[in-house]
Structures are given as structure tokens and as C-alpha cells.
Design a protein around this motif. Structure first.
Motif: not given
Length: 416
Positions: A304-317
Motif C-alpha cells: 500500500y505504501g509503495f504504490g502510493m509512493f510511486l505516484m510521486a514520480f509520475t503524472a501519467n494517468i
């Protein structure tokens, strides 16, 4: 555990909770907007802080009642109260009365769930419990997905009729519980509890004993950290997507394309989360059925934390869809295991109270979670998502510590 082998109690409740939860989500998501229009945003924000507080107390009281007077009686009290509150809401001509009825509905709902979870634990074996809890979780999320879609039309255009229908549905479910469901609190426990004096001080005394249980207290602490991260779906993640995910093509065919960005992109992400929960809760539970509780809880926190952390590195839908799939997998692994663990760990004569106390992790997490929005004023998205990831890693470490303590508890039995 196949559906045909389920106890009648479970079959009736699964169908009833699916219907009532769908109607609940047909009005609940729109209450913040309704009260903002009625009282103003500032006042509405303060007013909406009250129901979670009362919900915490109601959960604890519901757990106490479930162990003292029975699961069925507590559920009937909840359903009769909620049907009355829905009727008051429907016929009220005052926003203030509407608000009081809304609080009453929330209190009634909080009374219901400890008894409901305890009844599932009463009627299932340890090996079947995860699947049954997962089935109830799937039914609940069908309501979460379908309710707001239906409510966006019916609450706006036919609010009175919708609330009347909610009243009728709650009453019908109460009748089904009364006539079709039997009490599952063991008779000897009921007889023992009947001899105890009913008092608020006795309730607090019972819960003070539970919270002195070191293993359970550690479980609540780890759960609070997970809840803080989980609540970010509606808090910081929504803010991040709105500010950083600009309009872009989602799908296209020749000259035609569908573009999303900002709020619409957030809607698509949440829609994917709800769809995955509905479709994959039972398959994922079966895939991980033979995993230990410890491994399941630890891996789910990390995912859960890793999936959310990865969001910080992309704005691609599309990459964000991938991140959402990772964190949703963590959610699906965790939920039935967490419910099953409490029912397995709690003593039979205090199962309802343990279920009620367990709900505190979500209530406390909901209070702390908005701090992430404040932190975003000083930190970059990587910093905020990094803190969220760190919180889930600490949670995983606490779960590891927790399961190292349990064998010691079993070797030297003591009352919590």
C-alpha cells in the motif's frame, strides 16, 4: 466455504447489508455539499467533525452491547434507530434537524458493525473466516461503487423519496433480522453477562482491560498507521492529482480521444480502485488464503505504501493506474485478514468489544490523516508520499513485533 453451506444468518445478512449499504452511499457522499450549502463551508466543516467522534464512542458501546445483550438485539436496536432517523430526515423542514438525524444515522451504523463482525466470527471456522469476511467486504464495496452513481441523480432530484425508501429498507431489514436470524452469543456467556450490572463505568472498565492487552494495543497502533495512509486516497492523493495531473489523452481512436486531468483523473482512479475491490476481493483472498496472518499484514502494508509512493514520480494517468493497482492489492490482502485476526485473537466472551475497539484504528487514523495536506505546503510530493510510505513501513515493523509476542502470550497465559 461454499455459499450453500453458509448459515442462514450469514445469507440473510449478506443480502440485507448489500441493499442497506447501497442506499447509505446514495446519500452519504452528498452530505458535505448539502450542509455546506445550508450552513456555509466553515460551519459545515466544524459540524462534520462531530459524527466521527460520536462514532468512536458508539463503536465501543456497540461492542459492549453485543457481548452483554447479544448480537441480534444490538443489530435490531441499530436498525430501528436508523429507520427512525431516516424518517425524521425525510420529513424535516430544518437543516438543523437534518443534521441531528444525520448524526443519529451515524451512531446507529456504528452500533451495528461490532455485532455484525462478531456474529460472522461466531458462525465460521478459522479456516473459512477470511473468505466469509472477504465476501461481506465485496458486498459492501458494491454499494460504495453503485451508491454514489445512483445518488447523484436521486439525492439531487428526489431526496424526500430516497430518504423514505431508506426508511423502508432499514425497517424491512430489521424485520428480516427479527424473524430469520437467531442469536449467536453463546448462552453461557449471555447468562454470565446478565448477572453483571449494566453501567457506563462497567463498560469503561471492560475496555480498560482490553487496552492493557499489549498485543492488541500494538495491533491498534499498527492499524492506525495503515489507516493514516489509507485515508490519503481521499485527502492528499486527490490534491496531488488535481494539481499535478494535467489534461491528457486517456484513450484515442483516429481523430477521436477522451482526455482526463485534475478532478476527472481522480474520479477515474477512484473508479478503478472500487472496480478492482469488487472484482478481485474474493480471488485475492483465495490466492493468499494459505499465507500466515503476519506475512499478509506485513506485505499488505508495504504494498500500500509503495504504490502510493510511486505516484510521486509520475503524472501519467496510465502509470498512476498501475500505482493504484499496487496499493489496491495491498488493501485486498489486508482487509479479510485483519477482521479474521481479531475474531481469532479475541476471547469468546469479549468478541464484540474487541471488534468495537478495533474500529478505533480507523477513527483515529481519520483524525490524523489530514495533517498530510498541511505538510504539503512545505514539502514536495516526493516528501509527502515518502512520509506516507515510511508510516506504512513502521506499521509493517509493528506487525512483525506483534507476531513475535503472540507465542509468548500463549506459553504464559494471562488475562488481558
Amino acid at each position: 466455504m461454499y455459499w450453500r453451506s453458509w448459515d442462514t444468518n450469514l445469507k440473510v445478512r449478506l443480502f440485507g447489508e448489500l441493499i442497506t449499504h447501497t442506499f447509505f452511499w446514495m446519500y452519504f457522499p452528498f452530505m458535505a455539499l448539502y450542509f455546506s450549502d445550508s450552513f456555509g463551508k466553515d460551519v459545515a466543516g466544524i459540524l462534520l467533525m462531530v459524527p466521527p467522534l460520536l462514532g468512536m464512542l458508539s463503536n465501543l458501546f456497540g461492542g459492549y452491547l453485543a457481548d452483554k445483550v447479544g448480537r441480534k438485539a444490538t443489530m435490531l436496536l441499530s436498525l430501528c434507530t436508523s429507520s427512525t432517523m431516516f424518517a425524521i430526515f425525510a420529513f424535516s423542514g430544518s437543516p438543523f434537524i437534518d443534521y441531528l438525524a444525520f448524526i443519529g444515522i451515524g451512531i446507529a451504523s456504528s452500533l451495528y458493525w461490532p455485532a455484525s463482525s462478531a456474529m460472522v466470527a461466531d458462525l465460521t471456522t478459522e479456516e473459512d473466516r477470511r473468505i466469509v469476511f472477504a465476501t461481506f467486504y465485496t458486498a459492501m464495496n458494491i454499494g460504495v461503487v453503485a451508491g454514489p452513481v445512483l445518488g447523484s441523480f436521486f439525492f439531487v432530484h428526489y431526496r424526500f423519496e430516497l430518504l423514505l425508501f431508506c426508511t423502508a429498507v432499514e425497517l424491512l431489514f430489521a424485520c428480516a433480522v427479527f424473524f430469520l436470524i437467531r442469536e449467536t452469543l453463546p448462552a453461557e456467556v449471555r447468562a454470565q453477562k446478565a448477572q453483571e450490572r449494566f453501567s457506563i463505568s462497567q463498560q469503561f472498565k471492560s475496555y480498560s482491560v482490553i487496552f492493557r492487552d499489549k498485543v492488541f494495543a500494538l495491533y491498534i497502533g499498527a492499524g492506525i498507521l495503515v489507516a493514516i495512509a489509507f485515508m490519503q486516497l481521499d485527502l492528499y492523493m486527490s490534491l496531488y492529482v488535481k494539481e499535478y495531473v494535467h489534461n491528457q489523452r486517456l484513450i484515442w481512436w483516429g481523430d477521436w480521444s477522451l482526455s482526463v486531468g485534475g478532478t476527472s483523473a481522480f474520479g477515474w482512479l477512484m473508479g478503478l480502485n472500487g472496480l478492482l475491490v469488487v472484482l478481485l476481493t474474493l480471488p485475492v483472498t483465495r490466492w493468499f488464503q494459505h499465507w500466515s496472518d503476519r506475512n499478509s499484514l506485513v506485505i499488505s502494508s508495504v504494498l500500500y505504501g509503495f504504490g502510493m509512493f510511486l505516484m510521486a514520480f509520475t503524472a501519467n494517468i496510465w502509470l498512476l493506474f498501475g500505482c493504484m493497482a499496487i496499493l489496491t492489492l495491498g488493501e485486498l490482502i489486508r482487509t479479510p485478514v485483519a477482521q479474521s485476526f481479531i475474531s481469532k485473537y479475541s476471547p469468546e466472551d469479549a468478541r464484540g468489544q474487541y471488534m468495537g475497539a478495533s474500529s478505533l484504528q480507523f477513527s483515529i487514523g481519520r483524525f490524523i490523516a489530514p495533517l498530510a495536506i498541511g505538510a504539503s505546503q512545505w514539502l514536495s510530493p516526493v516528501g509527502v508520499f515518502g512520509i506516507i510510505f515510511a508510516v506504512t513501513l513502521i506499521s509493517a515493523a509493528l506487525y512483525v513485533r506483534l507476531f513475535r509476542m503472540i507465542p509468548q502470550e500463549e506459553q504464559t497465559p494471562s488475562q488481558p
